[in-house]
Design a protein around this motif. Structure first.
Motif, PDB file in Angstrom:
ATOM      1  N   PRO A  93       0.826  -1.315  -0.074  1.00 44.44           N
ATOM      2  CA  PRO A  93      -0.001  -0.260   0.029  1.00 44.44           C
ATOM      3  C   PRO A  93       0.788   1.243  -0.006  1.00 44.44           C
ATOM      4  O   PRO A  93       1.851   1.367   0.467  1.00 44.44           O
ATOM      5  N   GLU A  94       0.261   2.463  -0.470  1.00 45.36           N
ATOM      6  CA  GLU A  94       0.863   3.689  -0.570  1.00 45.36           C
ATOM      7  C   GLU A  94       0.703   4.338   0.664  1.00 45.36           C
ATOM      8  O   GLU A  94      -0.500   4.295   1.391  1.00 45.36           O
ATOM      9  N   LEU A  95       1.820   4.933   1.310  1.00 48.95           N
ATOM     10  CA  LEU A  95       1.681   5.005   2.734  1.00 48.95           C
ATOM     11  C   LEU A  95       1.338   6.746   2.665  1.00 48.95           C
ATOM     12  O   LEU A  95       1.863   7.627   1.993  1.00 48.95           O
ATOM     13  N   GLN A  96       0.169   7.118   3.557  1.00 46.81           N
ATOM     14  CA  GLN A  96      -0.012   8.269   3.844  1.00 46.81           C
ATOM     15  C   GLN A  96      -0.022   8.462   5.293  1.00 46.81           C
ATOM     16  O   GLN A  96      -0.627   7.919   6.040  1.00 46.81           O
ATOM     17  N   PHE A  97       0.823   9.687   5.782  1.00 45.65           N
ATOM     18  CA  PHE A  97       0.818   9.870   7.195  1.00 45.65           C
ATOM     19  C   PHE A  97       0.011  10.904   7.492  1.00 45.65           C
ATOM     20  O   PHE A  97      -0.101  12.032   6.948  1.00 45.65           O
TER      21      PHE A  97
END
Length: 127
Positions: A93-97
């Motif tokens: 998954p693409e990481l979104q902080f």
């Protein structure tokens, strides 16, 4: 009846544990010092993961929190690659902080409760 855990929640728990290790041991950016991962929400299609982070000693200002998130966003490719080596998934998954202020809110509520108890004790002593 026992509550069943979905696959996405199990993946989120594994990602939380591995990301915490990666950030703590392999990330050298001073903007992200003392950062811990509090929760990871993974979408059902495993395309995105919202990573909620907090700092153990809190942030001095909103700018410091934003600077930390920028450091993590800049390192997201490195972290994603490190996760891919540790966690076997077809698609990482693409990481979104996101900043998680629940720890600070908990400390604030604890201080309010302590103050109320102290005030209550003072009024009982006066009676």
């Amino acid at each position: 009846m026992a509550r069943e855990f979905s696959r996405t929640s199990r993946i989120g728990e594994v990602m939380q544990r591995e990301l915490a290790q990666l950030i703590q041991h392999e990330l050298a950016d001073p903007r992200v010092s003392l950062v811990t991962v509090s929760h990871v929400d993974v979408t059902a299609d495993l395309k995105y993961a919202k990573v909620y982070v907090t700092r153990l000693n809190g942030f001095d200002s909103d700018e410091a929190a934003e600077e930390c998130l920028q450091g993590l966003t800049k390192a997201s490719g490195f972290l994603r690659k490190g996760l891919a080596k540790r966690v076997k998934l077809r698609v990482m998954p693409e990481l979104q902080f996101r900043y998680d202020n629940s720890l600070e809110h908990g400390f604030y509520m604890d201080a309010l409760i302590s103050k109320a108890n102290a005030d209550n004790k003072n009024t009982d002593d006066e009676s």
